[in-house]
Design an enzyme around this catalytic site. Structure first.
Site, PDB file in Angstrom:
ATOM      1  N   HIS A  18     -29.886  62.965  41.700  1.00  0.00           N
ATOM      2  CA  HIS A  18     -31.237  63.445  41.353  1.00  0.00           C
ATOM      3  C   HIS A  18     -31.109  64.549  40.312  1.00  0.00           C
ATOM      4  CE1 HIS A  18     -35.432  64.260  41.736  1.00  0.00           C
ATOM      5  NE2 HIS A  18     -35.473  64.874  42.892  1.00  0.00           N
ATOM      6  N   ASP A  27     -32.155  63.420  32.481  1.00  0.00           N
ATOM      7  CA  ASP A  27     -30.961  64.263  32.637  1.00  0.00           C
ATOM      8  C   ASP A  27     -29.891  63.993  31.590  1.00  0.00           C
ATOM      9  OD1 ASP A  27     -31.584  63.971  36.070  1.00  0.00           O
ATOM     10  OD2 ASP A  27     -31.613  65.842  34.934  1.00  0.00           O
ATOM     11  N   HIS A  86     -32.912  54.631  36.523  1.00  0.00           N
ATOM     12  CA  HIS A  86     -34.053  55.304  37.155  1.00  0.00           C
ATOM     13  C   HIS A  86     -34.717  54.343  38.124  1.00  0.00           C
ATOM     14  CE1 HIS A  86     -37.667  57.724  37.633  1.00  0.00           C
ATOM     15  NE2 HIS A  86     -36.974  58.719  37.097  1.00  0.00           N
TER      16      HIS A  86
HETATM   17  C1  SDX Z   1     -33.908  62.105  38.263  1.00  0.00           C
HETATM   18  O1  SDX Z   1     -37.238  59.638  40.851  1.00  0.00           O
HETATM   19  C2  SDX Z   1     -37.444  60.426  39.858  1.00  0.00           C
HETATM   20  O2  SDX Z   1     -38.503  60.496  39.278  1.00  0.00           O
HETATM   21  C3  SDX Z   1     -36.286  61.322  39.511  1.00  0.00           C
HETATM   22  C4  SDX Z   1     -36.420  62.146  38.250  1.00  0.00           C
HETATM   23  C5  SDX Z   1     -37.484  63.210  38.373  1.00  0.00           C
HETATM   24  O3  SDX Z   1     -37.989  63.663  37.335  1.00  0.00           O
HETATM   25  O4  SDX Z   1     -37.721  63.678  39.527  1.00  0.00           O
HETATM   26  O5  SDX Z   1     -36.712  61.327  37.141  1.00  0.00           O
HETATM   27  C6  SDX Z   1     -35.123  62.911  37.966  1.00  0.00           C
HETATM   28  O6  SDX Z   1     -33.401  62.175  39.348  1.00  0.00           O
HETATM   29  C7  SDX Z   1     -33.381  61.179  37.209  1.00  0.00           C
HETATM   30  C8  SDX Z   1     -32.164  60.339  37.704  1.00  0.00           C
HETATM   31  C9  SDX Z   1     -30.923  61.194  37.529  1.00  0.00           C
HETATM   32  N1  SDX Z   1     -29.760  60.535  38.166  1.00  0.00           N
HETATM   33  C10 SDX Z   1     -28.779  60.001  37.438  1.00  0.00           C
HETATM   34  O7  SDX Z   1     -28.761  59.955  36.222  1.00  0.00           O
HETATM   35  C11 SDX Z   1     -27.618  59.470  38.268  1.00  0.00           C
HETATM   36  C12 SDX Z   1     -27.214  58.096  37.771  1.00  0.00           C
HETATM   37  N2  SDX Z   1     -28.258  57.154  38.052  1.00  0.00           N
HETATM   38  C13 SDX Z   1     -28.147  56.353  39.265  1.00  0.00           C
HETATM   39  O8  SDX Z   1     -27.524  56.954  40.328  1.00  0.00           O
HETATM   40  C14 SDX Z   1     -29.401  55.545  39.579  1.00  0.00           C
HETATM   41  O9  SDX Z   1     -29.800  54.954  38.403  1.00  0.00           O
HETATM   42  C15 SDX Z   1     -30.592  56.252  40.208  1.00  0.00           C
HETATM   43  C16 SDX Z   1     -30.214  57.007  41.426  1.00  0.00           C
HETATM   44  C17 SDX Z   1     -31.237  57.169  39.215  1.00  0.00           C
HETATM   45  C18 SDX Z   1     -31.587  55.166  40.598  1.00  0.00           C
HETATM   46  O10 SDX Z   1     -30.988  54.414  41.583  1.00  0.00           O
HETATM   47  P1  SDX Z   1     -31.691  53.097  42.208  1.00  0.00           P
HETATM   48  O11 SDX Z   1     -33.087  52.966  41.734  1.00  0.00           O
HETATM   49  O12 SDX Z   1     -31.450  53.106  43.674  1.00  0.00           O
HETATM   50  O13 SDX Z   1     -30.918  51.927  41.501  1.00  0.00           O
HETATM   51  P2  SDX Z   1     -29.658  51.235  42.120  1.00  0.00           P
HETATM   52  O14 SDX Z   1     -28.665  52.284  42.522  1.00  0.00           O
HETATM   53  O15 SDX Z   1     -30.122  50.250  43.135  1.00  0.00           O
HETATM   54  O16 SDX Z   1     -29.075  50.478  40.830  1.00  0.00           O
HETATM   55  C19 SDX Z   1     -29.461  49.171  40.506  1.00  0.00           C
HETATM   56  C20 SDX Z   1     -28.213  48.606  39.811  1.00  0.00           C
HETATM   57  C21 SDX Z   1     -26.957  48.691  40.677  1.00  0.00           C
HETATM   58  O17 SDX Z   1     -26.096  47.664  40.224  1.00  0.00           O
HETATM   59  P3  SDX Z   1     -25.853  46.347  41.186  1.00  0.00           P
HETATM   60  O18 SDX Z   1     -25.532  46.865  42.579  1.00  0.00           O
HETATM   61  O19 SDX Z   1     -27.203  45.636  41.143  1.00  0.00           O
HETATM   62  O20 SDX Z   1     -24.751  45.591  40.541  1.00  0.00           O
HETATM   63  O21 SDX Z   1     -27.906  49.388  38.646  1.00  0.00           O
HETATM   64  C22 SDX Z   1     -26.639  50.007  38.814  1.00  0.00           C
HETATM   65  C23 SDX Z   1     -26.339  49.990  40.294  1.00  0.00           C
HETATM   66  O22 SDX Z   1     -24.937  50.010  40.509  1.00  0.00           O
HETATM   67  N3  SDX Z   1     -26.793  51.389  38.326  1.00  0.00           N
HETATM   68  C24 SDX Z   1     -25.887  52.026  37.589  1.00  0.00           C
HETATM   69  C25 SDX Z   1     -26.438  53.274  37.302  1.00  0.00           C
HETATM   70  N4  SDX Z   1     -27.646  53.375  37.874  1.00  0.00           N
HETATM   71  C26 SDX Z   1     -27.848  52.198  38.520  1.00  0.00           C
HETATM   72  N5  SDX Z   1     -24.662  51.646  37.150  1.00  0.00           N
HETATM   73  C27 SDX Z   1     -24.000  52.549  36.407  1.00  0.00           C
HETATM   74  N6  SDX Z   1     -24.479  53.784  36.077  1.00  0.00           N
HETATM   75  C28 SDX Z   1     -25.686  54.174  36.510  1.00  0.00           C
HETATM   76  N7  SDX Z   1     -26.145  55.372  36.190  1.00  0.00           N
END
Ligand code: SDX
Length: 439
Positions: free
Chosen positions: A267, A362, A306
């Site tokens: 997050h 971020d 996201h």
């Molecule tokens: C913020 O919710 C909000 O509004 C948050 C926010 C706010 O203003 O409050 O916008 C702020 O928290 C932004 C997000 C910051 N976090 C990151 O940058 C961390 C990296 N991102 C991931 O951890 C992920 O994308 C999330 C946590 C942001 C979202 O996760 P989801 O929606 O649960 O998506 P998921 O984990 O189910 O991913 C779907 C697929 C998966 O692949 P498969 O299992 O289908 O093969 O996408 C892949 C994930 O492995 N994936 C990524 C990835 N993010 C998702 N693969 C590599 N790198 C990534 N960053």
């Protein structure tokens, strides 16, 4: 066309028709679906609330497919370009942009609260020199609860607004004091005649030999970054704010819970992780190997992806533009080139395209903060300062929403059925030897 859905329970052949409002059905309507009359009734199962609306809200609108973000109906790009953070904070809290008289009163009210008790400074002195600033912020926000017992009267609208102004006024001071503590430096008192972002920079760096730190372009860049981070509907930390607030815990305790959720690397902690990732990659020739590691599941591309945006995060676009303005003053942070090359590759690679992974808020923010002279440990604190406004607006909306009550989800129990204790567990009077220590 009727605004209803009809479901057939194939276990009984029964049909159920539920009203549809805002393209949702009420989860409680599912409880009518039973096999036997004395059944509990059906529930929905939605780990991580992927498809569950927890509330009605008028604060922020996001369209993840179109990359739209609006606070109280105004587009984020318009607000970032034409408003100041205090003006947008007023908008998010009150629902309307302030007129000049309201803005003057709002700024004066925030200034009144730009001070903290000496006890709080002593409290913060208790942290080790290397304490993470987010740990200091979370703890100190909770500690403020002990100074304002009136805050427990959460349903009193005057108390609500008093607490909202207190927290918005005080959070930059606590953040700056945490930074100064981690540098082993004395605290710098707030200068209320400065703007909100300028005052924060003053408390971080005043008397610094680095004159550029007080450059107006940097203060405006921080003001814009604060605007972009104010609210984002029901994100993880806002969900925490609402859950804790739903028990009628006071807003200081509730916001400590929200800040704790924000600290997580998935997050708000992601902006710090992005810089660590860029440092680990080091140079452009290492990008292909890093991308391979992402595809093999060894690590994530931090700052990408996201839950809601399946398009470019509109905030990331504005931050990228702001970075160029900051570099004009601070000198170019070479990491921006690395980040932009990473983005270019990711946006053409099917692994990311197929998963709709775009840069989020971020991805670029930390690069700006670092160019301004801040260490990565402070980046999430910079997220928390403006997000306090969103958390408080959402908290106030929750408390005043007659449809809301204490948050208490259900579960699907998949554990043991009832079982008997082994005979070896026959608790009786304490044995002689166990009593020996009492003699
Ligand atoms: C913020 O919710 C909000 O509004 C948050 C926010 C706010 O203003 O409050 O916008 C702020 O928290 C932004 C997000 C910051 N976090 C990151 O940058 C961390 C990296 N991102 C991931 O951890 C992920 O994308 C999330 C946590 C942001 C979202 O996760 P989801 O929606 O649960 O998506 P998921 O984990 O189910 O991913 C779907 C697929 C998966 O692949 P498969 O299992 O289908 O093969 O996408 C892949 C994930 O492995 N994936 C990524 C990835 N993010 C998702 N693969 C590599 N790198 C990534 N960053």
């Amino acid at each position: 066309m009727e605004n209803t859905v009809t479901v057939t329970d194939n276990r009984t052949g029964e049909q159920y028709t539920f009203p549809v409002t805002h393209d949702t059905i009420r989860a409680m309507d599912l409880r009518k679906i039973k096999v036997a009359p004395d059944d509990f009734g059906m529930m929905s199962y939605d780990p991580a609330f992927m498809n569950t609306a927890s509330c009605e809200s008028k604060i922020t609108y996001i369209d993840g497919d179109k990359g739209i973000l609006r606070y109280r109906g105004y587009d984020i790009a318009d607000l970032a370009e034409h408003c100041t953070f205090p003006q947008v904070a007023y908008l998010v809290i009150h629902g309307e942009l302030p007129d000049p008289e309201q803005e003057t009163e709002w700024l004066a009210a925030l200034r009144i609260h730009m001070g903290i008790f000496e006890n709080i400074k002593k409290f913060m002195e208790g942290f080790r020199y290397d304490a993470h600033p987010m740990g200091m912020l979370v703890s100190t926000l909770a500690a403020l609860s002990t100074f304002y017992p009136d805050a427990k009267d959460v349903r009193n609208s005057e108390v609500q607004m008093h607490c909202i102004r207190r927290i918005i006024g005080k959070i930059p001071i606590i953040a700056a004091y945490g930074y100064r503590h981690s540098k082993g430096l004395d605290y710098i008192s707030p200068e209320p005649k400065l703007g909100y972002a300028e005052n924060f920079m003053h408390m971080l760096w005043d008397r610094s030999p680095l004159e550029h730190l007080k450059h107006p372009v940097l203060a405006r860049a921080l003001d814009v970054l604060f605007i972009l981070h104010i609210d984002h509907e029901q994100n993880c930390s806002t969900n925490a704010m609402r859950a804790v607030g739903s028990s009628e815990a006071d807003p200081f305790l509730s916001i400590a819970g929200a800040a704790a959720a924000l600290a997580g690397p998935l997050h708000g902690g992601a902006n710090e992780e992005v810089l660590k990732m860029l440092d680990k990659i080091g140079s452009q020739e290492n990008i292909p190997e890093f991308i391979r590691g992402v595809k093999e599941g060894k690590h994530k591309l931090m700052g990408f992806g996201h839950r809601v945006y399946k398009n470019y995060d509109p905030r990331a676009r504005i931050i990228k533009r702001t970075a160029e303005e900051v570099f004009e003053v601070t000198g170019r942070n070479k990491k921006i080139d690395l980040a932009m090359e990473l983005e270019r590759i990711a946006l053409t690679d099917d692994y990311f395209v197929s998963r709709k992974l775009y840069p989020n808020v971020d991805f670029y923010s930390g690069i700006i903060y670092e160019a301004m002279g801040l260490e990565p440990q402070m980046f999430t604190v910079l997220f928390a300062i403006p997000r306090a406004v969103g958390w408080l607006a959402q908290w106030q909306e929750l408390i005043n929403d007659p449809a809301q009550k204490i948050a208490r989800p259900r579960q699907i129990y998949t554990g043991y059925e009832q079982r008997k204790l082994p005979d070896s567990y026959t608790y009786g009077a304490p044995s002689e030897e166990s009593l020996a220590y009492t003699r």
